[in-house]
Design a protein around this motif. Sequence first.
Motif, PDB file in Angstrom:
ATOM      1  N   GLU A   1      46.953  19.267  40.121  1.00  0.00           N
ATOM      2  CA  GLU A   1      46.195  18.237  40.831  1.00  0.00           C
ATOM      3  C   GLU A   1      45.963  18.560  42.310  1.00  0.00           C
ATOM      4  OE1 GLU A   1      50.493  16.866  40.373  1.00  0.00           O
ATOM      5  OE2 GLU A   1      48.944  17.579  39.026  1.00  0.00           O
ATOM      6  N   LEU A   2      46.717  19.498  42.861  1.00  0.00           N
ATOM      7  CA  LEU A   2      46.489  19.902  44.256  1.00  0.00           C
ATOM      8  C   LEU A   2      45.223  20.743  44.399  1.00  0.00           C
ATOM      9  CD1 LEU A   2      50.059  20.739  45.587  1.00  0.00           C
ATOM     10  CD2 LEU A   2      48.688  18.684  45.968  1.00  0.00           C
ATOM     11  N   ASN A   3      44.836  21.431  43.319  1.00  0.00           N
ATOM     12  CA  ASN A   3      43.594  22.199  43.293  1.00  0.00           C
ATOM     13  C   ASN A   3      43.459  23.142  44.492  1.00  0.00           C
ATOM     14  OD1 ASN A   3      41.247  22.995  42.032  1.00  0.00           O
ATOM     15  ND2 ASN A   3      39.989  21.516  43.142  1.00  0.00           N
ATOM     16  N   LEU A   4      44.511  23.892  44.769  1.00  0.00           N
ATOM     17  CA  LEU A   4      44.503  24.862  45.864  1.00  0.00           C
ATOM     18  C   LEU A   4      44.144  26.244  45.327  1.00  0.00           C
ATOM     19  CD1 LEU A   4      47.745  23.717  47.720  1.00  0.00           C
ATOM     20  CD2 LEU A   4      45.367  23.307  48.400  1.00  0.00           C
ATOM     21  N   PRO A   5      43.433  27.057  46.117  1.00  0.00           N
ATOM     22  CA  PRO A   5      43.015  28.368  45.627  1.00  0.00           C
ATOM     23  C   PRO A   5      44.099  29.447  45.729  1.00  0.00           C
ATOM     24  CG  PRO A   5      42.137  28.000  47.817  1.00  0.00           C
ATOM     25  CD  PRO A   5      42.836  26.722  47.405  1.00  0.00           C
ATOM     26  N   LEU A   6      45.265  29.124  46.289  1.00  0.00           N
ATOM     27  CA  LEU A   6      46.299  30.129  46.502  1.00  0.00           C
ATOM     28  C   LEU A   6      46.874  30.613  45.167  1.00  0.00           C
ATOM     29  CD1 LEU A   6      47.884  31.711  48.601  1.00  0.00           C
ATOM     30  CD2 LEU A   6      49.528  29.836  48.668  1.00  0.00           C
ATOM     31  N   LEU A   7      46.688  31.907  44.878  1.00  0.00           N
ATOM     32  CA  LEU A   7      47.190  32.504  43.636  1.00  0.00           C
ATOM     33  C   LEU A   7      48.618  33.010  43.790  1.00  0.00           C
ATOM     34  CD1 LEU A   7      44.339  34.678  42.092  1.00  0.00           C
ATOM     35  CD2 LEU A   7      45.424  32.667  41.129  1.00  0.00           C
ATOM     36  N   GLY A   8      48.915  33.686  44.887  1.00  0.00           N
ATOM     37  CA  GLY A   8      50.244  34.231  45.090  1.00  0.00           C
ATOM     38  C   GLY A   8      50.209  35.539  45.838  1.00  0.00           C
ATOM     39  N   ASP A   9      51.252  36.344  45.599  1.00  0.00           N
ATOM     40  CA  ASP A   9      51.430  37.593  46.332  1.00  0.00           C
ATOM     41  C   ASP A   9      51.668  38.747  45.367  1.00  0.00           C
ATOM     42  OD1 ASP A   9      51.497  36.148  48.818  1.00  0.00           O
ATOM     43  OD2 ASP A   9      53.588  35.647  48.392  1.00  0.00           O
ATOM     44  N   LEU A  10      51.133  39.910  45.742  1.00  0.00           N
ATOM     45  CA  LEU A  10      51.432  41.154  45.049  1.00  0.00           C
ATOM     46  C   LEU A  10      52.176  42.053  46.021  1.00  0.00           C
ATOM     47  CD1 LEU A  10      48.012  41.958  43.324  1.00  0.00           C
ATOM     48  CD2 LEU A  10      50.021  40.849  42.322  1.00  0.00           C
ATOM     49  N   VAL A  11      53.234  42.676  45.555  1.00  0.00           N
ATOM     50  CA  VAL A  11      53.969  43.657  46.347  1.00  0.00           C
ATOM     51  C   VAL A  11      53.909  44.962  45.570  1.00  0.00           C
ATOM     52  CG1 VAL A  11      56.178  44.290  47.381  1.00  0.00           C
ATOM     53  CG2 VAL A  11      55.476  41.870  47.299  1.00  0.00           C
ATOM     54  N   ILE A  12      53.309  45.971  46.177  1.00  0.00           N
ATOM     55  CA  ILE A  12      53.101  47.246  45.494  1.00  0.00           C
ATOM     56  C   ILE A  12      53.829  48.344  46.261  1.00  0.00           C
ATOM     57  CG2 ILE A  12      51.394  48.899  44.649  1.00  0.00           C
ATOM     58  CD1 ILE A  12      49.397  46.582  44.514  1.00  0.00           C
ATOM     59  N   CYS A  13      54.604  49.130  45.539  1.00  0.00           N
ATOM     60  CA  CYS A  13      55.403  50.190  46.135  1.00  0.00           C
ATOM     61  C   CYS A  13      54.623  51.509  46.123  1.00  0.00           C
ATOM     62  CB  CYS A  13      56.732  50.325  45.387  1.00  0.00           C
ATOM     63  SG  CYS A  13      57.839  51.523  46.133  1.00  0.00           S
ATOM     64  N   ALA A  14      54.177  51.933  47.290  1.00  0.00           N
ATOM     65  CA  ALA A  14      53.343  53.135  47.414  1.00  0.00           C
ATOM     66  C   ALA A  14      54.006  54.390  46.847  1.00  0.00           C
ATOM     67  CB  ALA A  14      52.932  53.340  48.868  1.00  0.00           C
ATOM     68  N   PRO A  15      55.280  54.668  47.148  1.00  0.00           N
ATOM     69  CA  PRO A  15      55.879  55.884  46.590  1.00  0.00           C
ATOM     70  C   PRO A  15      55.981  55.866  45.062  1.00  0.00           C
ATOM     71  CG  PRO A  15      57.221  55.046  48.404  1.00  0.00           C
ATOM     72  CD  PRO A  15      56.172  54.021  48.111  1.00  0.00           C
ATOM     73  N   VAL A  16      56.243  54.708  44.475  1.00  0.00           N
ATOM     74  CA  VAL A  16      56.322  54.615  43.015  1.00  0.00           C
ATOM     75  C   VAL A  16      54.933  54.831  42.410  1.00  0.00           C
ATOM     76  CG1 VAL A  16      56.814  53.096  41.044  1.00  0.00           C
ATOM     77  CG2 VAL A  16      58.390  53.171  42.992  1.00  0.00           C
ATOM     78  N   VAL A  17      53.912  54.230  43.002  1.00  0.00           N
ATOM     79  CA  VAL A  17      52.550  54.408  42.493  1.00  0.00           C
ATOM     80  C   VAL A  17      52.158  55.881  42.565  1.00  0.00           C
ATOM     81  CG1 VAL A  17      50.102  53.862  42.901  1.00  0.00           C
ATOM     82  CG2 VAL A  17      51.822  52.051  43.017  1.00  0.00           C
ATOM     83  N   GLN A  18      52.494  56.542  43.663  1.00  0.00           N
ATOM     84  CA  GLN A  18      52.155  57.960  43.798  1.00  0.00           C
ATOM     85  C   GLN A  18      52.893  58.805  42.761  1.00  0.00           C
ATOM     86  OE1 GLN A  18      52.123  59.594  47.745  1.00  0.00           O
ATOM     87  NE2 GLN A  18      52.422  61.669  47.005  1.00  0.00           N
TER      88      GLN A  18
END
Length: 156
Positions: A76-93
């Motif tokens: 019912e608050l109808n806010l557009p805030l989805l959340g946060d993503l935290v991505i680890c650059a060394p793991v992705v590489q």
Amino acid sequence: MIDLTLDIQRASRFTDLPSDEDIRTWVTTTLSGHREEAELSVRIVDEEESQQLNHQYRGKDKPTNVLSFHTDFPAELNLPLLGDLVICAPVVQKEAEQQHKTLSAHWAHMLVHGTLHLLGYDHIEDTDAVLMEKLETQLLESLGFADPYAPFEEAG
């Protein structure tokens, strides 16, 4: 077109990171058809911060590629805030190298994957995993990337 408010935080020693424009494109493509307006943060970190957050929130004492923190406001608050993503650059590489993918393709996959989690998709149950992987593959192919789940051949 999606009205996207995107906060990108670069807290990594790595310099070979995707551009803000690429991150915005990958997130916007994922949100298309799901939301007309969205707010989210993408924080790019190194192993220490990823490991600490993964331990604190998932009980796993190791760094991981992407963590998704969904905002759970009452509808019912109808806010557009989805959340946060935290991505680890060394793991992705490291994963990109291990999976014989371009770094850009793997970054795109992590942003698509994490954003789908923020939209409520998961891969805990097999049927949910199949659906999520199919969506990821379609989204990545629309962005010009190969199927991220296609088997890769080990160099021999």
